[in-house]
Motif scaffolding. Sequence first.
Motif, PDB file in Angstrom:
ATOM      1  N   MET A  51       4.758  11.223  -2.685  1.00 26.66           N
ATOM      2  CA  MET A  51       5.454  11.057  -1.415  1.00 26.66           C
ATOM      3  C   MET A  51       4.816  11.868  -0.297  1.00 26.66           C
ATOM      4  N   GLU A  52       4.281  13.065  -0.625  1.00 25.99           N
ATOM      5  CA  GLU A  52       3.722  13.921   0.413  1.00 25.99           C
ATOM      6  C   GLU A  52       2.505  13.299   1.082  1.00 25.99           C
ATOM      7  N   TYR A  53       1.754  12.478   0.328  1.00 23.41           N
ATOM      8  CA  TYR A  53       0.590  11.814   0.914  1.00 23.41           C
ATOM      9  C   TYR A  53       1.018  10.779   1.951  1.00 23.41           C
ATOM     10  N   ALA A  54       2.134  10.115   1.695  1.00 20.99           N
ATOM     11  CA  ALA A  54       2.679   9.180   2.684  1.00 20.99           C
ATOM     12  C   ALA A  54       3.090   9.936   3.939  1.00 20.99           C
ATOM     13  N   GLY A  55       3.606  11.166   3.758  1.00 19.67           N
ATOM     14  CA  GLY A  55       3.950  12.002   4.897  1.00 19.67           C
ATOM     15  C   GLY A  55       2.727  12.396   5.706  1.00 19.67           C
ATOM     16  N   LEU A  56       1.628  12.740   5.011  1.00 24.42           N
ATOM     17  CA  LEU A  56       0.374  13.044   5.707  1.00 24.42           C
ATOM     18  C   LEU A  56      -0.132  11.830   6.475  1.00 24.42           C
ATOM     19  N   ASN A  57      -0.012  10.676   5.875  1.00 22.69           N
ATOM     20  CA  ASN A  57      -0.433   9.429   6.506  1.00 22.69           C
ATOM     21  C   ASN A  57       0.298   9.231   7.833  1.00 22.69           C
ATOM     22  N   SER A  58       1.621   9.453   7.822  1.00 26.06           N
ATOM     23  CA  SER A  58       2.433   9.306   9.038  1.00 26.06           C
ATOM     24  C   SER A  58       2.059  10.359  10.072  1.00 26.06           C
ATOM     25  N   LEU A  59       1.826  11.598   9.614  1.00 26.82           N
ATOM     26  CA  LEU A  59       1.501  12.685  10.535  1.00 26.82           C
ATOM     27  C   LEU A  59       0.178  12.431  11.249  1.00 26.82           C
ATOM     28  N   LYS A  78      -6.829   6.386  -8.106  1.00 30.44           N
ATOM     29  CA  LYS A  78      -5.724   7.290  -7.739  1.00 30.44           C
ATOM     30  C   LYS A  78      -6.234   8.452  -6.883  1.00 30.44           C
ATOM     31  N   ASN A  79      -7.075   8.113  -5.915  1.00 26.74           N
ATOM     32  CA  ASN A  79      -7.738   9.123  -5.088  1.00 26.74           C
ATOM     33  C   ASN A  79      -7.539   8.786  -3.607  1.00 26.74           C
ATOM     34  N   TYR A  80      -6.978   9.741  -2.846  1.00 27.35           N
ATOM     35  CA  TYR A  80      -6.661   9.493  -1.442  1.00 27.35           C
ATOM     36  C   TYR A  80      -7.924   9.390  -0.583  1.00 27.35           C
ATOM     37  N   TYR A  81      -8.977  10.135  -0.951  1.00 25.57           N
ATOM     38  CA  TYR A  81     -10.232  10.053  -0.209  1.00 25.57           C
ATOM     39  C   TYR A  81     -10.818   8.648  -0.285  1.00 25.57           C
ATOM     40  N   ILE A  94       0.832  -1.207   0.000  1.00 24.50           N
ATOM     41  CA  ILE A  94       0.000   0.000   0.000  1.00 24.50           C
ATOM     42  C   ILE A  94       0.863   1.252   0.000  1.00 24.50           C
ATOM     43  N   ARG A  95       1.883   1.268   0.863  1.00 18.18           N
ATOM     44  CA  ARG A  95       2.750   2.447   0.930  1.00 18.18           C
ATOM     45  C   ARG A  95       3.433   2.680  -0.414  1.00 18.18           C
ATOM     46  N   THR A  96       3.881   1.586  -1.032  1.00 16.11           N
ATOM     47  CA  THR A  96       4.509   1.693  -2.351  1.00 16.11           C
ATOM     48  C   THR A  96       3.517   2.236  -3.373  1.00 16.11           C
ATOM     49  N   THR A  97       2.308   1.677  -3.377  1.00 14.13           N
ATOM     50  CA  THR A  97       1.272   2.116  -4.320  1.00 14.13           C
ATOM     51  C   THR A  97       0.882   3.570  -4.064  1.00 14.13           C
ATOM     52  N   LEU A  98       0.782   3.931  -2.781  1.00 12.95           N
ATOM     53  CA  LEU A  98       0.416   5.292  -2.411  1.00 12.95           C
ATOM     54  C   LEU A  98       1.434   6.298  -2.939  1.00 12.95           C
ATOM     55  N   ILE A  99       2.722   6.000  -2.744  1.00 18.90           N
ATOM     56  CA  ILE A  99       3.783   6.908  -3.192  1.00 18.90           C
ATOM     57  C   ILE A  99       3.829   6.992  -4.714  1.00 18.90           C
ATOM     58  N   LYS A 100       3.649   5.847  -5.362  1.00 13.51           N
ATOM     59  CA  LYS A 100       3.747   5.821  -6.828  1.00 13.51           C
ATOM     60  C   LYS A 100       2.534   6.445  -7.515  1.00 13.51           C
ATOM     61  N   THR A 101       1.346   6.349  -6.885  1.00  8.79           N
ATOM     62  CA  THR A 101       0.130   6.831  -7.552  1.00  8.79           C
ATOM     63  C   THR A 101      -0.226   8.273  -7.199  1.00  8.79           C
ATOM     64  N   ILE A 160      16.164  -0.586  -4.237  1.00 13.27           N
ATOM     65  CA  ILE A 160      15.231  -1.290  -5.119  1.00 13.27           C
ATOM     66  C   ILE A 160      13.816  -0.742  -4.948  1.00 13.27           C
ATOM     67  N   TRP A 161      13.434  -0.474  -3.707  1.00  7.61           N
ATOM     68  CA  TRP A 161      12.065  -0.075  -3.397  1.00  7.61           C
ATOM     69  C   TRP A 161      11.767   1.368  -3.806  1.00  7.61           C
ATOM     70  N   MET A 162      12.613   2.315  -3.371  1.00  6.40           N
ATOM     71  CA  MET A 162      12.312   3.733  -3.531  1.00  6.40           C
ATOM     72  C   MET A 162      13.271   4.482  -4.454  1.00  6.40           C
ATOM     73  N   GLY A 163      14.379   3.864  -4.830  1.00  2.86           N
ATOM     74  CA  GLY A 163      15.337   4.539  -5.702  1.00  2.86           C
ATOM     75  C   GLY A 163      16.374   5.314  -4.909  1.00  2.86           C
TER      76      GLY A 163
END
Length: 506
Positions: free
Chosen positions: A40-48, A183-186, A30-37, A334-337
């Motif tokens: 990266m900032e959405y993953a940051g919001l998720n953590s926050l 491709k929608n965070y909501y 999910i995290r990989t899909t979230l970042i790719k779709t 491999i995962w994030m570059g």
Amino acid sequence: MKLNRINNTFRNMTSGLVNKVVTLLLPFLIRTTLIKTVGMEYAGLNSLFSSILQVLNLTELGFSSAVVFSMYKPIAQNNTKQINALLAFYRKIYRTIGFIVLIIGILLLPILPKMVNGGYPKGINIYVLYVVYLINTVISYFLFAYKSAILNAHQRVDIASNILTITQGAMNIVQILVLLVFKNYYCYIIWMPVFTIINNLLTAHFTNKMFPQYHCEGKIDNEQLLDMKYKVGGLMVNKICLTTRNTFDSIFISAFLGLTVSAIYGNYYYIMTAVTGIVSVISSSMLAGIGNSIQTDSVEKNYNDLKKFNFLYMWLSGWCTICMLCLMQPFMIIWMGKENLFPFGVVILFCLYFYILKMGDMRSLYSEAAGLWWQNRYRAILESLANLILNFVMVKIWGIYGIISATLITLLLINFVGGSGIVFKYYFKNKKLTEFLKDHLFYFVITVGNAILTLYVINKIEISGIVGLFIKGVVCMVIPNIVYSIFYLTRKELKHYFQWLYEKLF
């Protein structure tokens, strides 16, 4: 009633490992899909948001652990009436907590933008997202989360693990599909409260089926209520300490370094917590059994068990530390570059973070099973304050290095050394703290030497990519365990373990 501790532990470990594979692998995807779709900032919001709501969950004050501890004795005595009274008390408290968390969560809405340095993605309403996360947090308090105390106290964590495996696995699959299609965070987050409700309903159903004799009825007496207040007071302080360590880091990173750095930190932290979660299945599976052992066996017998368990646990933890040191950076490439990497120095700090965290696990089990939360209150307050102050000061000086280093300092000196002193003073009372600390120093020195040797061999392997990662993984399987076997062969704890295993098998 004396629980079948060995069978329950292995059953809990098996279901727990299956649960960890599902609940770590799928969120990784999910995290990989979230970042790719969506970025990266959405993953940051998720953590926050997750970090903020973990802080809000401090309102729970540790009631669940206090209630589970209070059930150990009546379970050993087959006192159904007292268990029912505890369950009724627990339900009442949880519903009150749910309202408090909801109100405080709403009051935080105006200051949300100030918690994000550099802004957040355009076209997104962080208030709506936060409210969904908040609803997902409070739902369990109003439903049947209190039922899990019965399973935990009877060392049947496997039931809750199996239910969570199914519900979270299904939710993660749905979320991945939604991200790929829309491709929608909501659309991604709306499924969290739905599956939280399903998980609570299933937990209640199976708990009622397995333990039909338990109902929410009766009241606990004044003596038990007073004892509960002391334990909850200690638990509250300890939980604040745990939260400042695990969640304030993300908040500080977001506020001082931005969402992108927070997301990269989250990637590394995710790997560490994934390994932590798998290893901790062992310790969490043992908690109720140790609680039962404290009620039925001698202190000396429990101390000998601690030494035996700790030896095996630190072997496993040391091996995992070495694997993380050698494999984390190649995996992240491999995962994030390469553009989303921290320097290798950060990897070393994460490995130290993991190892020091694991050093205290077995000792913490006996401390928790003995109910020493109140005795730990000053230690926890000191750790919390030191961690917050060091985070604030060191993030300005060393950035991400400062955040992790602040946690390492407080974790080692205050949590591990101080916490060990408390459990040996109030429970074991055998003046063997020095022996316990010397054992850990020995394990640490062997692990450091082992890590340097393994890393030296790994660095000679010039093959990159998935094939290189596989080859390095094989090396990490072999070399560290050979080294450990050589140095640990004469340890009496290993001999005791083999003797115990022989008795169980034959």
